[in-house]
Design a protein around this motif. Structure first.
Motif, PDB file in Angstrom:
ATOM      1  N   ALA A  78      28.065  26.166  48.043  1.00 27.03           N
ATOM      2  CA  ALA A  78      26.920  26.676  48.791  1.00 27.03           C
ATOM      3  C   ALA A  78      26.828  28.170  48.514  1.00 27.03           C
ATOM      4  N   GLY A  79      25.582  28.678  48.463  1.00 27.95           N
ATOM      5  CA  GLY A  79      25.386  30.088  48.149  1.00 27.95           C
ATOM      6  C   GLY A  79      25.044  30.945  49.346  1.00 27.95           C
ATOM      7  N   SER A  80      24.912  30.314  50.526  1.00 28.51           N
ATOM      8  CA  SER A  80      24.550  31.059  51.733  1.00 28.51           C
ATOM      9  C   SER A  80      25.078  30.331  52.961  1.00 28.51           C
ATOM     10  N   THR A  81      25.000  31.007  54.094  1.00 30.28           N
ATOM     11  CA  THR A  81      25.410  30.389  55.355  1.00 30.28           C
ATOM     12  C   THR A  81      24.573  29.152  55.645  1.00 30.28           C
ATOM     13  N   ALA A  82      23.256  29.250  55.453  1.00 24.40           N
ATOM     14  CA  ALA A  82      22.371  28.107  55.724  1.00 24.40           C
ATOM     15  C   ALA A  82      22.724  26.918  54.835  1.00 24.40           C
ATOM     16  N   GLU A  83      22.939  27.165  53.540  1.00 22.11           N
ATOM     17  CA  GLU A  83      23.329  26.095  52.630  1.00 22.11           C
ATOM     18  C   GLU A  83      24.676  25.506  53.034  1.00 22.11           C
ATOM     19  N   ALA A  84      25.593  26.353  53.470  1.00 24.86           N
ATOM     20  CA  ALA A  84      26.918  25.886  53.874  1.00 24.86           C
ATOM     21  C   ALA A  84      26.839  24.947  55.072  1.00 24.86           C
ATOM     22  N   LEU A  85      26.026  25.291  56.052  1.00 22.02           N
ATOM     23  CA  LEU A  85      25.904  24.442  57.244  1.00 22.02           C
ATOM     24  C   LEU A  85      25.318  23.080  56.890  1.00 22.02           C
ATOM     25  N   ILE A  86      24.362  23.045  55.972  1.00 18.09           N
ATOM     26  CA  ILE A  86      23.797  21.772  55.515  1.00 18.09           C
ATOM     27  C   ILE A  86      24.860  20.958  54.774  1.00 18.09           C
ATOM     28  N   ASP A 104      26.441  35.899  56.463  1.00 22.80           N
ATOM     29  CA  ASP A 104      27.813  36.230  56.131  1.00 22.80           C
ATOM     30  C   ASP A 104      28.735  35.199  56.761  1.00 22.80           C
ATOM     31  N   ALA A 105      30.009  35.314  56.442  1.00 22.44           N
ATOM     32  CA  ALA A 105      30.987  34.370  56.973  1.00 22.44           C
ATOM     33  C   ALA A 105      31.079  34.463  58.494  1.00 22.44           C
ATOM     34  N   PHE A 106      30.754  35.617  59.048  1.00 22.29           N
ATOM     35  CA  PHE A 106      30.815  35.766  60.504  1.00 22.29           C
ATOM     36  C   PHE A 106      29.818  34.815  61.158  1.00 22.29           C
ATOM     37  N   ALA A 107      28.597  34.748  60.614  1.00 24.09           N
ATOM     38  CA  ALA A 107      27.575  33.831  61.148  1.00 24.09           C
ATOM     39  C   ALA A 107      28.005  32.388  60.941  1.00 24.09           C
ATOM     40  N   LEU A 108      28.617  32.092  59.811  1.00 26.93           N
ATOM     41  CA  LEU A 108      29.100  30.741  59.536  1.00 26.93           C
ATOM     42  C   LEU A 108      30.182  30.337  60.532  1.00 26.93           C
ATOM     43  N   LEU A 109      31.140  31.232  60.762  1.00 28.34           N
ATOM     44  CA  LEU A 109      32.218  30.945  61.715  1.00 28.34           C
ATOM     45  C   LEU A 109      31.668  30.750  63.130  1.00 28.34           C
ATOM     46  N   GLU A 110      30.722  31.590  63.526  1.00 31.69           N
ATOM     47  CA  GLU A 110      30.126  31.458  64.859  1.00 31.69           C
ATOM     48  C   GLU A 110      29.375  30.137  64.996  1.00 31.69           C
ATOM     49  N   ALA A 111      28.667  29.724  63.937  1.00 29.75           N
ATOM     50  CA  ALA A 111      27.937  28.455  63.981  1.00 29.75           C
ATOM     51  C   ALA A 111      28.898  27.271  64.066  1.00 29.75           C
ATOM     52  N   LEU A 112      29.973  27.320  63.313  1.00 28.84           N
ATOM     53  CA  LEU A 112      30.956  26.238  63.374  1.00 28.84           C
ATOM     54  C   LEU A 112      31.589  26.156  64.758  1.00 28.84           C
ATOM     55  N   ARG A 113      31.907  27.299  65.326  1.00 26.34           N
ATOM     56  CA  ARG A 113      32.510  27.320  66.654  1.00 26.34           C
ATOM     57  C   ARG A 113      31.516  26.817  67.701  1.00 26.34           C
ATOM     58  N   ALA A 114      30.247  27.208  67.600  1.00 28.26           N
ATOM     59  CA  ALA A 114      29.223  26.773  68.545  1.00 28.26           C
ATOM     60  C   ALA A 114      29.016  25.258  68.482  1.00 28.26           C
ATOM     61  N   ASN A 115      29.151  24.690  67.273  1.00 30.34           N
ATOM     62  CA  ASN A 115      28.992  23.240  67.101  1.00 30.34           C
ATOM     63  C   ASN A 115      30.295  22.481  67.309  1.00 30.34           C
ATOM     64  N   GLU A 116      31.339  23.211  67.709  1.00 29.08           N
ATOM     65  CA  GLU A 116      32.665  22.640  67.957  1.00 29.08           C
ATOM     66  C   GLU A 116      33.199  21.895  66.746  1.00 29.08           C
ATOM     67  N   GLU A 117      32.935  22.443  65.571  1.00 28.11           N
ATOM     68  CA  GLU A 117      33.461  21.888  64.329  1.00 28.11           C
ATOM     69  C   GLU A 117      34.922  22.292  64.195  1.00 28.11           C
ATOM     70  N   ASN A 118      35.755  21.357  63.820  1.00 26.99           N
ATOM     71  CA  ASN A 118      37.177  21.639  63.664  1.00 26.99           C
ATOM     72  C   ASN A 118      37.586  21.736  62.204  1.00 26.99           C
ATOM     73  N   ILE A 119      36.656  22.152  61.372  1.00 29.53           N
ATOM     74  CA  ILE A 119      36.938  22.293  59.949  1.00 29.53           C
ATOM     75  C   ILE A 119      37.561  23.668  59.721  1.00 29.53           C
ATOM     76  N   PRO A 120      38.764  23.710  59.161  1.00 25.61           N
ATOM     77  CA  PRO A 120      39.381  25.019  58.936  1.00 25.61           C
ATOM     78  C   PRO A 120      38.639  25.811  57.869  1.00 25.61           C
ATOM     79  N   VAL A 121      38.628  27.121  58.056  1.00 23.91           N
ATOM     80  CA  VAL A 121      37.945  28.035  57.153  1.00 23.91           C
ATOM     81  C   VAL A 121      38.935  29.071  56.644  1.00 23.91           C
ATOM     82  N   ILE A 122      38.935  29.267  55.331  1.00 19.27           N
ATOM     83  CA  ILE A 122      39.668  30.375  54.725  1.00 19.27           C
ATOM     84  C   ILE A 122      38.626  31.414  54.334  1.00 19.27           C
TER      85      ILE A 122
END
Length: 132
Positions: free
Chosen positions: A37-45, A65-83
């Motif tokens: 994925a090339g962006s936060t939006a693409e990553a979430l999809i 940025d990764a900060f928005a991605l991490l916040e979105a994952l946390r808001a959706n209660e995703e338990n996918i680890p992120v490096i």
């Protein structure tokens, strides 16, 4: 000859296509199934579509940025680890970008440039820790 089974499903998020291509080639050579994925939006999809075992993201992306991605994952209660990976820079609050990514829930951080064996070990360790 049997095809190599993928060890992990990995999503690479980076706004630089050559970085994604390089990481994808390297990780696939070790038997991982890799999506990009090339962006936060693409990553979430992509996360919704492929349910990766782990996300490897650059901290600074062209769109978002990764900060928005991490916040979105946390808001959706995703338990996918992120490096989170970065070659340096500061977060919006002025702190070190990687430290800030950890505060937002990144399971691990790695400085660019990194050694392949260090990244591979971090991926295995992070997924194992997330599995409990």
């Amino acid at each position: 000859m049997d095809p190599v089974k993928a060890s992990h499903r990995i999503l690479i998020v980076d706004d630089e296509p050559e970085v994604r291509d390089s990481l994808k080639t390297m990780l696939e050579s070790y038997g991982h199934a890799v999506s990009e994925a090339g962006s936060t939006a693409e990553a979430l999809i992509a996360i919704e579509a492929i349910r990766p075992d782990i996300v490897l993201t650059d901290v600074f992306l062209g769109e978002g940025d990764a900060f928005a991605l991490l916040e979105a994952l946390r808001a959706n209660e995703e338990n996918i680890p992120v490096i989170a990976m970065s070659g340096g820079g500061s977060a919006p609050d002025g702190t070190d970008a990687l430290s800030f990514a950890e505060q937002l829930g990144a399971a691990a951080i790695i400085d660019k440039p990194f050694r392949v064996k260090d990244l591979l070990a971090m991926i295995d360790r992070t997924i194992a820790e997330a599995a409990g």
